[in-house]
Design an enzyme around this catalytic site. Structure first.
Site, PDB file in Angstrom:
ATOM      1  N   HIS A   1       7.707   6.792 -27.533  1.00 20.53           N
ATOM      2  CA  HIS A   1       6.495   7.840 -27.156  1.00 20.53           C
ATOM      3  C   HIS A   1       6.751   9.194 -27.595  1.00 20.53           C
ATOM      4  O   HIS A   1       5.684   9.850 -28.115  1.00 20.53           O
ATOM      5  CB  HIS A   1       6.525   7.712 -25.498  1.00 20.53           C
ATOM      6  CG  HIS A   1       5.616   8.770 -25.078  1.00 20.53           C
ATOM      7  ND1 HIS A   1       4.148   8.696 -25.133  1.00 20.53           N
ATOM      8  CD2 HIS A   1       5.498   9.886 -24.132  1.00 20.53           C
ATOM      9  CE1 HIS A   1       3.551   9.584 -24.519  1.00 20.53           C
ATOM     10  NE2 HIS A   1       4.271  10.530 -23.957  1.00 20.53           N
TER      11      HIS A   1
ATOM     12  N   ARG B   1      -3.584  20.688 -15.851  1.00 17.01           N
ATOM     13  CA  ARG B   1      -2.883  19.676 -16.083  1.00 17.01           C
ATOM     14  C   ARG B   1      -2.752  18.883 -17.421  1.00 17.01           C
ATOM     15  O   ARG B   1      -1.724  18.376 -18.165  1.00 17.01           O
ATOM     16  CB  ARG B   1      -2.431  18.602 -15.044  1.00 17.01           C
ATOM     17  CG  ARG B   1      -1.561  17.559 -15.143  1.00 17.01           C
ATOM     18  CD  ARG B   1      -1.103  16.907 -13.880  1.00 17.01           C
ATOM     19  NE  ARG B   1      -0.088  16.010 -14.117  1.00 17.01           N
ATOM     20  CZ  ARG B   1       0.626  15.329 -13.283  1.00 17.01           C
ATOM     21  NH1 ARG B   1       0.447  15.582 -12.070  1.00 17.01           N
ATOM     22  NH2 ARG B   1       1.732  14.559 -13.686  1.00 17.01           N
TER      23      ARG B   1
ATOM     24  N   HIS C   1      -1.267   8.873 -28.353  1.00 18.15           N
ATOM     25  CA  HIS C   1      -1.731   7.312 -27.550  1.00 18.15           C
ATOM     26  C   HIS C   1      -2.209   6.475 -28.499  1.00 18.15           C
ATOM     27  O   HIS C   1      -2.050   5.333 -28.614  1.00 18.15           O
ATOM     28  CB  HIS C   1      -2.278   7.722 -26.656  1.00 18.15           C
ATOM     29  CG  HIS C   1      -1.713   8.524 -25.400  1.00 18.15           C
ATOM     30  ND1 HIS C   1      -2.156   8.674 -24.167  1.00 18.15           N
ATOM     31  CD2 HIS C   1      -0.147   8.495 -25.257  1.00 18.15           C
ATOM     32  CE1 HIS C   1      -1.243   9.053 -23.241  1.00 18.15           C
ATOM     33  NE2 HIS C   1      -0.016   9.098 -23.852  1.00 18.15           N
TER      34      HIS C   1
ATOM     35  N   ASN D   1      -1.016  17.544 -22.160  1.00 18.81           N
ATOM     36  CA  ASN D   1      -1.199  16.509 -23.006  1.00 18.81           C
ATOM     37  C   ASN D   1      -1.225  16.879 -24.422  1.00 18.81           C
ATOM     38  O   ASN D   1      -2.108  16.143 -25.280  1.00 18.81           O
ATOM     39  CB  ASN D   1      -2.531  15.710 -22.832  1.00 18.81           C
ATOM     40  CG  ASN D   1      -1.982  14.773 -21.433  1.00 18.81           C
ATOM     41  OD1 ASN D   1      -1.082  13.760 -21.353  1.00 18.81           O
ATOM     42  ND2 ASN D   1      -2.496  15.073 -20.394  1.00 18.81           N
TER      43      ASN D   1
ATOM     44  N   ARG E   1       0.779  -1.323   0.125  1.00 18.25           N
ATOM     45  CA  ARG E   1      -0.218   0.069  -0.140  1.00 18.25           C
ATOM     46  C   ARG E   1       0.924   1.283   0.092  1.00 18.25           C
ATOM     47  O   ARG E   1       0.297   2.210   0.245  1.00 18.25           O
ATOM     48  CB  ARG E   1      -1.063  -0.049   1.097  1.00 18.25           C
ATOM     49  CG  ARG E   1      -1.892  -1.099   1.119  1.00 18.25           C
ATOM     50  CD  ARG E   1      -3.022  -0.969   1.893  1.00 18.25           C
ATOM     51  NE  ARG E   1      -4.056  -2.096   2.109  1.00 18.25           N
ATOM     52  CZ  ARG E   1      -4.001  -3.123   2.925  1.00 18.25           C
ATOM     53  NH1 ARG E   1      -3.140  -2.802   3.977  1.00 18.25           N
ATOM     54  NH2 ARG E   1      -4.676  -4.048   2.816  1.00 18.25           N
TER      55      ARG E   1
ATOM     56  N   GLU F   1       8.721  16.486 -26.128  1.00 18.33           N
ATOM     57  CA  GLU F   1       8.260  17.067 -24.944  1.00 18.33           C
ATOM     58  C   GLU F   1       8.544  18.565 -24.586  1.00 18.33           C
ATOM     59  O   GLU F   1       7.924  19.331 -23.895  1.00 18.33           O
ATOM     60  CB  GLU F   1       8.149  16.132 -23.852  1.00 18.33           C
ATOM     61  CG  GLU F   1       7.710  14.705 -23.808  1.00 18.33           C
ATOM     62  CD  GLU F   1       6.172  14.594 -23.491  1.00 18.33           C
ATOM     63  OE1 GLU F   1       5.564  15.812 -23.574  1.00 18.33           O
ATOM     64  OE2 GLU F   1       5.558  13.572 -23.900  1.00 18.33           O
TER      65      GLU F   1
ATOM     66  N   LYS G   1       2.671  11.040 -12.119  1.00 14.66           N
ATOM     67  CA  LYS G   1       1.687  10.165 -12.846  1.00 14.66           C
ATOM     68  C   LYS G   1       2.469   9.024 -13.049  1.00 14.66           C
ATOM     69  O   LYS G   1       3.470   8.869 -13.734  1.00 14.66           O
ATOM     70  CB  LYS G   1       1.443  10.829 -13.929  1.00 14.66           C
ATOM     71  CG  LYS G   1       0.238  11.680 -14.023  1.00 14.66           C
ATOM     72  CD  LYS G   1      -0.223  11.959 -15.436  1.00 14.66           C
ATOM     73  CE  LYS G   1      -1.487  12.891 -15.735  1.00 14.66           C
ATOM     74  NZ  LYS G   1      -1.685  13.110 -17.088  1.00 14.66           N
TER      75      LYS G   1
ATOM     76  N   LYS H   1       6.673  22.291 -15.975  1.00 13.65           N
ATOM     77  CA  LYS H   1       5.954  21.023 -15.495  1.00 13.65           C
ATOM     78  C   LYS H   1       5.583  21.084 -14.216  1.00 13.65           C
ATOM     79  O   LYS H   1       4.377  20.866 -13.653  1.00 13.65           O
ATOM     80  CB  LYS H   1       6.575  19.515 -15.595  1.00 13.65           C
ATOM     81  CG  LYS H   1       5.688  18.484 -15.223  1.00 13.65           C
ATOM     82  CD  LYS H   1       5.740  17.573 -16.156  1.00 13.65           C
ATOM     83  CE  LYS H   1       4.736  16.341 -15.701  1.00 13.65           C
ATOM     84  NZ  LYS H   1       4.655  15.245 -16.560  1.00 13.65           N
TER      85      LYS H   1
ATOM     86  N   GLU I   1      -5.021  16.733 -12.277  1.00  7.36           N
ATOM     87  CA  GLU I   1      -5.510  16.963 -13.750  1.00  7.36           C
ATOM     88  C   GLU I   1      -7.070  17.002 -13.713  1.00  7.36           C
ATOM     89  O   GLU I   1      -7.668  16.572 -14.299  1.00  7.36           O
ATOM     90  CB  GLU I   1      -5.078  15.533 -14.335  1.00  7.36           C
ATOM     91  CG  GLU I   1      -5.345  16.201 -15.915  1.00  7.36           C
ATOM     92  CD  GLU I   1      -4.590  15.041 -16.817  1.00  7.36           C
ATOM     93  OE1 GLU I   1      -3.549  14.638 -16.694  1.00  7.36           O
ATOM     94  OE2 GLU I   1      -5.273  14.895 -17.634  1.00  7.36           O
TER      95      GLU I   1
ATOM     96  N   HIS J   1      -0.908  14.301 -27.315  1.00  5.53           N
ATOM     97  CA  HIS J   1      -0.979  12.952 -26.746  1.00  5.53           C
ATOM     98  C   HIS J   1      -2.199  12.163 -26.916  1.00  5.53           C
ATOM     99  O   HIS J   1      -2.015  11.038 -26.984  1.00  5.53           O
ATOM    100  CB  HIS J   1      -0.874  13.162 -25.230  1.00  5.53           C
ATOM    101  CG  HIS J   1       0.479  13.401 -24.855  1.00  5.53           C
ATOM    102  ND1 HIS J   1       1.409  14.642 -25.108  1.00  5.53           N
ATOM    103  CD2 HIS J   1       1.559  12.765 -24.065  1.00  5.53           C
ATOM    104  CE1 HIS J   1       2.657  14.482 -24.751  1.00  5.53           C
ATOM    105  NE2 HIS J   1       2.802  13.463 -24.062  1.00  5.53           N
TER     106      HIS J   1
END
Lengths: 376, 376
Positions: free
Chosen positions: A274, A250, A261, A254, A130, A194, A152, A236, A246, A257
């Protein structure tokens, strides 16, 4: 941990301001081998260093050595390299190693590698017993400017990228610019995608600096690379501090992205890096923004010119077989879909302006996708 | 969601006070079928209801029906029943269903079942798209009094119980006492083991109430069951509000669990119900506490008498093959181990007193384990 003198190596520090979870990003040359910063943030008796089979042979020994010098008992895991291994199955190898070595919840995980290692180890740290502490040691430009910063963490699922994960912040990020010397050119360019993003969405001056310095970036000029990482992390960190989970702002990180993606999912993980998919996606977002009349065609062209100058692909790869149907299927599963509405990050206004919105003429999106598919 | 009248069914509410994540536990007869409480806390357009193949045939249809009456679009997943299915492999079936149905991160997961379903669905909600909302609908006494309350979610690993998970709180817990009517006797007794725990560690009056009412509990007297659930939830909510992430106090809820988890791991998941293993573990903790001179032998005997009266096992099962070595191996991996030191919850002082400590004579632990193993 034995006492150690303060860091002897020059570095700059960017703070990610998240209240009690605030943490530093250190950027400097030789700070990994020098060891003080890593030892400062691995305060447990035991650590598990996780890397991949490409980075491991280069930097694992020195990472383990500096921790052991500090009296930390260290175990290691070496995973296969590549986006296609960013899966729950591979993450379970980290869990198994930690359990086999009887790591308890006071231990620290250290992520030594690029974005895949950072995302996966961060997620492993979030869920092992945890939650245990972890430190990011990014060894790619992509990880330094983006994935290692902001908490993230995730693994991919065959049905979608980063679909399983957590928001989980590290104790520190240690970006040793020396590790970029061994980075393949394609990986370097992937990271620049990026860097370009920060300029386009919120920092016009940074974009213009990149236009002037893209040659020096590609040539790995040490000072230029450090400045690119520092300015990217500042951008960032400001966004993440304002909107960690987000809720809105935030999401602007993206840019490119959602298309990117979809390209990664459609082509299969590992076909493109990526950043390469993001570069093509950024081109698509710029074209769509221009179709909507939200930016001048000249700005779209300028964005594409910078991506090209960074040696990034800006068109779908020939023979990849992307279709509008593949785009639609993958984009319907995007995490930014909210109750059926696909929200996109698009450019709007002068350089440095963007919006995150579901209110756009969908015809512009369909046309953009069709044009890119037709040119494959 | 269409407007609905306020709940027509009587229920009591216990709040778990966690600041902005505060949530209610509703306890009442018929409150699931009545629907208002569930609809109040499933505020998304879409929901994924996850249950198992034993609870599903009994309560899935009515759960889906009341959500649909509220205009929610509902999908379902039915998993195999049993602790041996509380694994990452089975959890991935939830992820796959959510992705196949294109659930976005505004959706709600509903956990309909006992502790295994609740722990697994809570963890699935914590990591699906980095976190979606979820509601607990516990259908066993064990889940109502313990596992559905407090936000500990997890799956097991072959090397240890609950080793992979997250702290993640639900939107609400809806404990419909009507669902306990279909619960097998063994499962009912398993839940009572946790009820006894609250008495032993912090609530002497509740323990004495149980001694007087254990017959009514076993006979499923509705009012007695409701009161047992309410008082258990009040105890748990107070502990969780004071120490959500188990820095200290919360660990006391694990009375009997370190021994119990070792028994579950050693015998293989599914051989005993969780509460059965906890009952044996509680017996072991009481015996060890008495050996240390921390409680009177009479108190240990009283605890065992109550567990026996609840039809719980208090000795290791014959032929199970538990050995001191198996105990030691599993206990070394316990999440309460801190930098090599095994901390235990032990009884100390008069009824209702306990400690969480690593400072005890380990000989008392070894003797206790040896005695229990010898009696198998």
């Amino acid at each position: 941990m034995v006492a150690s003198p303060p860091s002897k190596t020059l570095h700059s520090t960017v703070e990610v301001d998240l209240g009690s979870r605030t943490y530093p990003i250190y950027i400097g040359e030789g700070i990994l081998r020098e060891g003080d910063l890593l030892r400062k943030h691995v305060t447990s008796k035991r650590a598990l260093v996780i890397t991949n089979d490409r980075v491991g042979p280069l930097y694992l020994d020195e990472t383990v050595a500096v921790l052991r010098e500090g009296g930390v008992q260290v175990e290691t895991v070496v995973l296969p390299d590549g986006e296609e291994y960013k899966s729950m199955e591979v993450l379970m190898k980290i869990m198994e190693a930690a359990l086999t070595h009887r790591m308890d919840r006071t231990c620290t995980f250290v992520a030594l590698g690029g974005g895949v290692i950072g995302d996966m180890v961060g997620f492993a740290a979030a869920i092992y017993q945890r939650g245990v502490k972890f430190v990011q040691v990014p060894t790619t430009l992509m990880a330094m400017v983006d994935s290692a910063v902001g908490g993230k963490t995730a693994v991919n699922h065959p049905l979608g990228k980063n679909m399983i994960g957590a928001f989980y912040q590290p104790q520190a990020v240690i970006a040793d610019m020396a590790t970029l010397r061994t980075l393949p050119d394609r990986e370097l360019a992937s990271g620049i995608a990026e860097v370009v993003k920060y300029g386009l969405i919120r920092d016009a001056a940074f974009f213009e600096w990149q236009e002037a310095r893209v040659g020096a970036l590609r040539a790995r000029d040490a000072e230029t690379l450090s400045e690119a990482v520092r300015r990217s992390c500042e951008n960032k960190a400001a966004v993440v501090a304002a909107d960690e989970r987000e809720a809105g702002l935030r999401a602007t990180l993206n840019l490119g992205h959602t298309f990117g993606h979809a390209i990664e999912t459609g082509l299969g993980y590992g076909a493109l890096l990526h950043g390469e998919a993001v570069a093509i996606g950024t081109h698509m977002a710029a074209v769509m923004s221009a179709k909507l009349g939200w930016i001048d065609a000249a700005l779209a062209a300028r964005a594409v010119a910078l991506l090209r100058a960074a040696a990034l692909p800006v068109e779908l790869p020939r023979g990849g077989g992307m279709t509008p149907a593949k785009f639609e299927a993958a984009m319907a599963l995007d995490k930014k879909v909210s109750e059926g509405e696909l929200r996109l990050v698009l450019l709007r206004g002068p350089l440095g302006g963007c919006v995150f919105t579901g209110e756009y003429d969908a015809a512009a999106m369909r046309e953009t996708i069709a044009e890119f598919c037709a040119r494959q």
